[in-house]
Design a protein around this motif. Structure first.
Motif, PDB file in Angstrom:
ATOM      1  N   GLY A 195      40.992  46.803  40.507  1.00 32.60           N
ATOM      2  CA  GLY A 195      40.067  47.938  40.326  1.00 32.60           C
ATOM      3  C   GLY A 195      38.651  47.692  39.727  1.00 32.60           C
ATOM      4  N   ASN A 196      37.708  47.816  40.009  1.00 30.00           N
ATOM      5  CA  ASN A 196      36.213  47.494  39.574  1.00 30.00           C
ATOM      6  C   ASN A 196      36.197  45.878  39.506  1.00 30.00           C
ATOM      7  N   VAL A 197      36.906  44.895  40.176  1.00 30.18           N
ATOM      8  CA  VAL A 197      36.663  43.620  40.106  1.00 30.18           C
ATOM      9  C   VAL A 197      36.731  43.176  41.621  1.00 30.18           C
ATOM     10  N   TYR A 198      35.713  42.240  42.060  1.00 28.92           N
ATOM     11  CA  TYR A 198      35.604  41.603  43.436  1.00 28.92           C
ATOM     12  C   TYR A 198      35.128  40.256  42.998  1.00 28.92           C
ATOM     13  N   CYS A 199      35.884  39.334  43.379  1.00 32.01           N
ATOM     14  CA  CYS A 199      35.425  37.901  43.385  1.00 32.01           C
ATOM     15  C   CYS A 199      35.833  37.120  44.836  1.00 32.01           C
ATOM     16  N   MET A 254      31.413  36.164  41.187  1.00 27.04           N
ATOM     17  CA  MET A 254      32.542  36.953  40.602  1.00 27.04           C
ATOM     18  C   MET A 254      31.672  38.266  39.883  1.00 27.04           C
ATOM     19  N   ASN A 255      32.107  39.673  40.334  1.00 20.18           N
ATOM     20  CA  ASN A 255      31.631  40.794  40.121  1.00 20.18           C
ATOM     21  C   ASN A 255      32.618  41.615  39.290  1.00 20.18           C
ATOM     22  N   ASN A 256      32.126  41.973  38.261  1.00 20.51           N
ATOM     23  CA  ASN A 256      33.260  42.849  37.245  1.00 20.51           C
ATOM     24  C   ASN A 256      32.829  44.064  36.773  1.00 20.51           C
ATOM     25  N   HIS A 257      33.449  45.076  36.632  1.00 21.75           N
ATOM     26  CA  HIS A 257      33.075  46.291  36.099  1.00 21.75           C
ATOM     27  C   HIS A 257      32.111  47.079  36.707  1.00 21.75           C
TER      28      HIS A 257
END
Length: 390
Positions: free
Chosen positions: A342-346, A364-367
């Motif tokens: 949830g709310n993370v895509y890497c 890395m994509n967070n939050h």
């Protein structure tokens, strides 16, 4: 582009390993929740520790008696692999004594979501997995229950959860055609019962293995499990691969032991040592930096053949979790492992440019609160630009 990323955390590292050239570096030394890109570290461990074929069990024989203990091999009667190497081997013995006390790892990883106990993607970890530690109910013209041991434990009803939290009682709407996969609770008595049933013999549980030199039985090719783990991002296989690695290093099945070994002996040169708590990335306690993931990917690139690497990693537009994204024109150009929470895509892996170069990257994509599809679209534009112009 900047306003889109204002309210999220973004880290990027893109590297040319042949020219030792950093192409993009943004927050690359900072720690992010990696999700399933954690499996890259698990893959690297398995590549360095495990033999060509999976060690399926350790044993010692005396007369018609065999003493055995598990290695954590996840393939025994697994719904996908359906391996029966261990069973064929054991059927030649009249007396089978099973030690399950070599397991020094918890059933769940630190920080796993407690409410996901019935979710297909969170089976328990164990020393002697059987049937993938899940109950599978296949529904076509007829209903098939595997293992059939649980056929009387299934209640035909609609319920909020697929299994009772504390008991192996399952809830299934048998009128629906969907195939269901539900983890079962693992304990020593159940493992014995499932093995008894599979062998049609009585297996005796013992407290301690004799003080002798143990021999090993090997099963399916290791790469078959590695490829499946990476393609569908199989959490159970990832966890068991680290347990298998510890079984190769010693007689103690300890996930932490495998992690400590690889960090101290193969990844001691990481500039930002990770917080690495499980094999799959299910836990939000995991922390890796983009630079660390690229560092591990570079080691894989330098130590393995390109053919093997591209066979193990999902290919953009072609296979696994990347089937619907990052497709090439005539052939794949991107081979990578994705990670989603949830709310993370890497996404981390390898990119082949039109000029024939191979780049290594970690994105890395967070939050974030935007749709993940929007995140992927922006990443894909960057990847295609690198492919076409570098």
């Amino acid at each position: 582009m900047k306003p889109f990323y204002d309210n999220q955390f973004l880290g990027v590292f893109i590297y040319d390993p042949i020219n030792n050239d950093t192409l993009v570096k943004y927050n690359s030394e900072k720690y992010f929740t990696p999700a399933s890109t954690t499996k890259i570290a698990t893959l690297y461990t398995a590549l360095n520790v495990l033999p060509k074929n999976i060690p399926t069990l350790k044993y010692h024989t005396t007369g018609d008696t065999i003493y055995i203990e598990g290695t954590g091999d996840p393939s025994l009667l697994h719904p996908y692999f359906k391996d029966s190497t261990a069973l064929h081997f054991l059927k030649g013995y009249n007396h089978i004594k099973l030690n399950l006390n070599n397991f020094k790892t918890t059933a769940y990883g630190p920080g796993w979501a407690w409410e996901d106990y019935d979710a297909y993607y969170q089976p328990e970890r164990s020393s002697f997995p059987i049937y993938g530690n899940v109950l599978s109910v296949y529904k076509n013209d007829s209903i098939t229950i595997t293992p059939s041991f649980f056929k009387n434990n299934i209640l035909a009803m609609v319920a909020p959860k697929a299994r009772d939290q504390h008991r192996n009682i399952f809830y299934n709407d048998l009128n629906k055609k969907d195939t269901t996969v539900t983890p079962f609770i693992v304990d020593d008595t159940l493992v014995k019962s499932l093995l008894d049933s599979a062998l049609n013999k009585n297996v005796e549980l013992i407290i301690k293995f004799p003080e002798v030199n143990k021999q090993t039985v090997y099963s399916i090719p290791t790469d078959s499990i590695l490829k499946r783990m990476m393609a569908v991002s199989d959490n159970f296989l990832a966890e068991q691969l680290l347990i298998l690695s510890s079984a190769t290093l010693s007689d103690t099945l300890s996930l932490k032991k495998a992690q400590r070994y690889i960090l101290e002996h193969h990844l001691a040169d990481l500039k930002q040592p990770p917080r690495w708590v499980d094999g799959s990335g299910l836990s939000r306690y995991n922390l890796f930096t983009p630079e660390s993931l690229v560092h591990i990917l570079k080691k894989i690139y330098m130590e393995q053949s390109q053919e093997r690497i591209f066979d193990l990693f999902p290919a953009g537009g072609v296979s696994g979790t990347l089937t619907n994204w990052y497709g090439g024109i005539n052939e794949p150009y991107l081979y990578a492992k994705s990670g989603s929470l949830g709310n993370v895509y890497c996404l981390s892996g390898y990119l082949r440019t039109k000029s024939g170069k191979t780049l290594i990257f970690s994105f890395m994509n967070n939050h974030y609160k935007q749709p993940t599809e929007e995140i992927k679209k922006r990443m894909q534009l960057l990847f295609e630009n690198l492919r076409d112009h570098y």
